[in-house]
Design a protein around this motif. Structure first.
Motif, PDB file in Angstrom:
ATOM      1  N   LEU A   1       0.827  -1.192   0.000  1.00 44.99           N
ATOM      2  CA  LEU A   1       0.000   0.000   0.000  1.00 44.99           C
ATOM      3  C   LEU A   1       0.867   1.249   0.000  1.00 44.99           C
ATOM      4  CD1 LEU A   1      -2.607  -1.114   2.696  1.00 44.99           C
ATOM      5  CD2 LEU A   1      -2.800  -1.291   0.219  1.00 44.99           C
ATOM      6  N   ALA A   2       0.374   2.304  -0.672  1.00 43.50           N
ATOM      7  CA  ALA A   2       1.091   3.581  -0.679  1.00 43.50           C
ATOM      8  C   ALA A   2       1.125   4.113   0.755  1.00 43.50           C
ATOM      9  CB  ALA A   2       0.393   4.561  -1.600  1.00 43.50           C
ATOM     10  N   THR A   3       2.299   4.597   1.169  1.00 45.22           N
ATOM     11  CA  THR A   3       2.497   5.044   2.536  1.00 45.22           C
ATOM     12  C   THR A   3       3.045   6.458   2.537  1.00 45.22           C
ATOM     13  OG1 THR A   3       3.056   2.781   3.165  1.00 45.22           O
ATOM     14  CG2 THR A   3       3.687   4.515   4.698  1.00 45.22           C
ATOM     15  N   GLN A   4       2.437   7.340   3.322  1.00 42.68           N
ATOM     16  CA  GLN A   4       2.949   8.700   3.459  1.00 42.68           C
ATOM     17  C   GLN A   4       4.044   8.712   4.529  1.00 42.68           C
ATOM     18  OE1 GLN A   4       0.481  12.200   4.764  1.00 42.68           O
ATOM     19  NE2 GLN A   4       0.611  12.592   2.567  1.00 42.68           N
ATOM     20  N   ILE A   5       5.177   9.330   4.187  1.00 46.31           N
ATOM     21  CA  ILE A   5       6.351   9.339   5.062  1.00 46.31           C
ATOM     22  C   ILE A   5       6.834  10.775   5.209  1.00 46.31           C
ATOM     23  CG2 ILE A   5       8.742   8.559   5.301  1.00 46.31           C
ATOM     24  CD1 ILE A   5       7.891   6.125   3.516  1.00 46.31           C
ATOM     25  N   THR A   6       7.139  11.187   6.456  1.00 42.20           N
ATOM     26  CA  THR A   6       7.686  12.519   6.706  1.00 42.20           C
ATOM     27  C   THR A   6       9.113  12.395   7.201  1.00 42.20           C
ATOM     28  OG1 THR A   6       5.504  13.432   7.209  1.00 42.20           O
ATOM     29  CG2 THR A   6       7.418  14.665   8.011  1.00 42.20           C
ATOM     30  N   TYR A   7      10.013  13.094   6.522  1.00 41.30           N
ATOM     31  CA  TYR A   7      11.416  13.182   6.938  1.00 41.30           C
ATOM     32  C   TYR A   7      11.580  14.486   7.709  1.00 41.30           C
ATOM     33  CZ  TYR A   7      12.349   9.457   3.614  1.00 41.30           C
ATOM     34  OH  TYR A   7      12.351   8.266   2.942  1.00 41.30           O
ATOM     35  N   ASP A   8      11.978  14.386   8.982  1.00 41.38           N
ATOM     36  CA  ASP A   8      12.165  15.548   9.847  1.00 41.38           C
ATOM     37  C   ASP A   8      13.650  15.896   9.883  1.00 41.38           C
ATOM     38  OD1 ASP A   8      12.287  17.489  11.801  1.00 41.38           O
ATOM     39  OD2 ASP A   8      11.402  16.243  13.383  1.00 41.38           O
ATOM     40  N   PHE A   9      14.032  16.961   9.173  1.00 43.85           N
ATOM     41  CA  PHE A   9      15.446  17.329   9.074  1.00 43.85           C
ATOM     42  C   PHE A   9      15.948  18.083  10.297  1.00 43.85           C
ATOM     43  CE2 PHE A   9      13.760  17.251   4.688  1.00 43.85           C
ATOM     44  CZ  PHE A   9      14.306  16.022   4.352  1.00 43.85           C
ATOM     45  N   ARG A  10      15.051  18.446  11.193  1.00 40.02           N
ATOM     46  CA  ARG A  10      15.462  19.124  12.428  1.00 40.02           C
ATOM     47  C   ARG A  10      15.456  18.169  13.618  1.00 40.02           C
ATOM     48  NH1 ARG A  10      12.531  24.707  12.741  1.00 40.02           N
ATOM     49  NH2 ARG A  10      13.697  24.720  14.667  1.00 40.02           N
ATOM     50  N   ALA A  11      15.231  16.890  13.362  1.00 38.62           N
ATOM     51  CA  ALA A  11      15.242  15.890  14.434  1.00 38.62           C
ATOM     52  C   ALA A  11      16.644  15.787  15.030  1.00 38.62           C
ATOM     53  CB  ALA A  11      14.802  14.533  13.896  1.00 38.62           C
ATOM     54  N   PRO A  12      16.746  15.592  16.334  1.00 37.36           N
ATOM     55  CA  PRO A  12      18.059  15.511  16.984  1.00 37.36           C
ATOM     56  C   PRO A  12      18.995  14.465  16.382  1.00 37.36           C
ATOM     57  CG  PRO A  12      16.332  15.698  18.622  1.00 37.36           C
ATOM     58  CD  PRO A  12      15.646  15.511  17.291  1.00 37.36           C
TER      59      PRO A  12
ATOM     60  N   ASN B   1       9.986   4.980  -6.328  1.00 44.73           N
ATOM     61  CA  ASN B   1       9.117   6.020  -6.855  1.00 44.73           C
ATOM     62  C   ASN B   1       8.331   6.653  -5.712  1.00 44.73           C
ATOM     63  OD1 ASN B   1       9.919   5.186  -9.407  1.00 44.73           O
ATOM     64  ND2 ASN B   1       8.078   4.000  -9.787  1.00 44.73           N
ATOM     65  N   VAL B   2       8.155   7.973  -5.772  1.00 43.86           N
ATOM     66  CA  VAL B   2       7.401   8.686  -4.743  1.00 43.86           C
ATOM     67  C   VAL B   2       6.521   9.753  -5.377  1.00 43.86           C
ATOM     68  CG1 VAL B   2       9.138   8.355  -2.914  1.00 43.86           C
ATOM     69  CG2 VAL B   2       9.216  10.413  -4.337  1.00 43.86           C
ATOM     70  N   LEU B   3       5.545  10.191  -4.600  1.00 42.39           N
ATOM     71  CA  LEU B   3       4.807  11.417  -4.882  1.00 42.39           C
ATOM     72  C   LEU B   3       5.300  12.442  -3.874  1.00 42.39           C
ATOM     73  CD1 LEU B   3       1.161  10.066  -5.353  1.00 42.39           C
ATOM     74  CD2 LEU B   3       2.840  10.649  -7.128  1.00 42.39           C
ATOM     75  N   LEU B   4       5.712  13.610  -4.337  1.00 36.79           N
ATOM     76  CA  LEU B   4       6.175  14.674  -3.453  1.00 36.79           C
ATOM     77  C   LEU B   4       4.958  15.435  -2.960  1.00 36.79           C
ATOM     78  CD1 LEU B   4       9.133  15.856  -5.702  1.00 36.79           C
ATOM     79  CD2 LEU B   4       9.237  14.328  -3.726  1.00 36.79           C
ATOM     80  N   ASN B   5       4.696  15.384  -1.644  1.00 35.72           N
ATOM     81  CA  ASN B   5       3.487  15.961  -1.065  1.00 35.72           C
ATOM     82  C   ASN B   5       3.683  17.383  -0.557  1.00 35.72           C
ATOM     83  OD1 ASN B   5       3.199  12.750   0.349  1.00 35.72           O
ATOM     84  ND2 ASN B   5       2.031  13.404  -1.421  1.00 35.72           N
TER      85      ASN B   5
ATOM     86  N   THR C   1       7.368  15.684   3.239  1.00 30.59           N
ATOM     87  CA  THR C   1       6.441  14.560   3.257  1.00 30.59           C
ATOM     88  C   THR C   1       6.261  14.045   1.839  1.00 30.59           C
ATOM     89  OG1 THR C   1       5.293  15.483   5.161  1.00 30.59           O
ATOM     90  CG2 THR C   1       4.123  13.789   3.920  1.00 30.59           C
ATOM     91  N   VAL C   2       6.433  12.743   1.681  1.00 28.93           N
ATOM     92  CA  VAL C   2       6.270  12.081   0.389  1.00 28.93           C
ATOM     93  C   VAL C   2       5.362  10.868   0.574  1.00 28.93           C
ATOM     94  CG1 VAL C   2       8.561  12.823  -0.378  1.00 28.93           C
ATOM     95  CG2 VAL C   2       8.293  10.568   0.652  1.00 28.93           C
ATOM     96  N   THR C   3       4.839  10.369  -0.523  1.00 30.96           N
ATOM     97  CA  THR C   3       4.091   9.122  -0.496  1.00 30.96           C
ATOM     98  C   THR C   3       4.876   8.103  -1.298  1.00 30.96           C
ATOM     99  OG1 THR C   3       1.964  10.255  -0.334  1.00 30.96           O
ATOM    100  CG2 THR C   3       1.916   7.974  -1.091  1.00 30.96           C
ATOM    101  N   ALA C   4       5.277   7.016  -0.638  1.00 29.26           N
ATOM    102  CA  ALA C   4       5.980   5.933  -1.315  1.00 29.26           C
ATOM    103  C   ALA C   4       4.988   5.200  -2.209  1.00 29.26           C
ATOM    104  CB  ALA C   4       6.585   4.982  -0.303  1.00 29.26           C
ATOM    105  N   ILE C   5       5.395   4.950  -3.445  1.00 29.11           N
ATOM    106  CA  ILE C   5       4.540   4.236  -4.389  1.00 29.11           C
ATOM    107  C   ILE C   5       5.046   2.804  -4.474  1.00 29.11           C
ATOM    108  CG2 ILE C   5       3.734   4.092  -6.770  1.00 29.11           C
ATOM    109  CD1 ILE C   5       4.244   7.111  -6.961  1.00 29.11           C
TER     110      ILE C   5
ATOM    111  N   LEU D   1      18.858   8.968   4.504  1.00 25.38           N
ATOM    112  CA  LEU D   1      17.953   8.691   5.626  1.00 25.38           C
ATOM    113  C   LEU D   1      16.966   7.630   5.174  1.00 25.38           C
ATOM    114  CD1 LEU D   1      16.906  12.315   6.664  1.00 25.38           C
ATOM    115  CD2 LEU D   1      18.402  10.790   7.935  1.00 25.38           C
ATOM    116  N   THR D   2      16.807   6.581   5.963  1.00 25.39           N
ATOM    117  CA  THR D   2      15.815   5.565   5.644  1.00 25.39           C
ATOM    118  C   THR D   2      14.714   5.614   6.681  1.00 25.39           C
ATOM    119  OG1 THR D   2      17.475   4.156   4.603  1.00 25.39           O
ATOM    120  CG2 THR D   2      15.408   3.095   5.258  1.00 25.39           C
ATOM    121  N   GLN D   3      13.499   5.720   6.187  1.00 24.88           N
ATOM    122  CA  GLN D   3      12.340   5.750   7.076  1.00 24.88           C
ATOM    123  C   GLN D   3      11.251   4.903   6.440  1.00 24.88           C
ATOM    124  OE1 GLN D   3      11.663   9.413   8.948  1.00 24.88           O
ATOM    125  NE2 GLN D   3       9.502   9.029   9.304  1.00 24.88           N
ATOM    126  N   ASP D   4      10.710   3.981   7.219  1.00 21.43           N
ATOM    127  CA  ASP D   4       9.649   3.081   6.746  1.00 21.43           C
ATOM    128  C   ASP D   4      10.012   2.406   5.427  1.00 21.43           C
ATOM    129  OD1 ASP D   4       8.144   3.742   8.983  1.00 21.43           O
ATOM    130  OD2 ASP D   4       7.120   5.384   7.964  1.00 21.43           O
TER     131      ASP D   4
END
Length: 184
Positions: free
Chosen positions: A4-15, A92-96, A155-159, A28-31
């Motif tokens: 399933l397509a999953t929305q993922i947020t990369y937080d560049f200000r995270a500690p 592949n992603v959708l840029l949100n 925030t992107v959506t993984a396809i 950075l790898t997330q989900d």
């Protein structure tokens, strides 16, 4: 990989970014989705250009110079040279959406996704139109004018790849057949 397509947020200000920044490029790898960020240009006047996170912002630093006190160490700015962050993904992603901060009244940024450009004119969340970006292709967030700004999150959506979709579809058909057989 998830079907399933999953929305993922990369937080560049995270500690935890503090542990991997101060280099020209990092991933950075997330989900299960890997984003690779690269500072542009890679060098300026013999100095390395690196991605940099501080407690209050994320941007680019030209190492070993202040360019006449114009270089802010953790913003996308033009202190030494016009700076940009280039992004690519391993799927592949959708840029949100793109969230930026520390904008002044004269600041201007620009997102470039192939032939599409989106002006950044204020602090806040900026819609990227759910624009498709193929795995390995790039897009950039660049300084254009003003004092600079912080890149906060993306925030992107993984396809899912076609094989996962086929597997999901096959499973659903199988469940339908079992259900039909139980009814009979």
């Amino acid at each position: 990989a998830s079907a399933l397509a999953t929305q993922i947020t990369y937080d560049f200000r995270a500690p935890e970014i503090e542990n991997i920044d101060e280099v020209n490029s990092f991933s950075l790898t997330q989900d299960g989705l890997t984003a690779t960020l690269t500072a542009l240009p890679t060098t300026y006047d013999g100095h390395d250009v690196v991605l940099n996170r501080t407690a209050s912002s994320f941007g680019i630093n030209v190492v070993g110079t202040t360019c006449g006190s114009m270089e802010d160490s953790a913003q996308i700015d033009g202190g030494c040279t016009g700076e940009a962050v280039q992004f690519s993904f391993d799927q592949n992603v959708l840029l949100n959406n793109l969230m930026v901060s520390s904008f002044g009244s004269s600041d201007v940024g620009l997102v470039t996704i192939g032939p599409t450009t989106i002006d950044i004119l204020s602090t806040g969340n900026h819609a990227l139109g759910n624009t498709f970006l193929a795995a390995g292709n790039t897009f950039t967030v660049a300084y254009i004018a003003g004092n600079g700004f912080s890149l906060d999150n993306l925030t992107v959506t993984a396809i899912p790849e076609p094989a996962s979709l086929l597997l999901l579809g096959s499973g659903l058909v199988g469940l339908g057949l079992v259900r039909r057989k139980l009814r009979a």
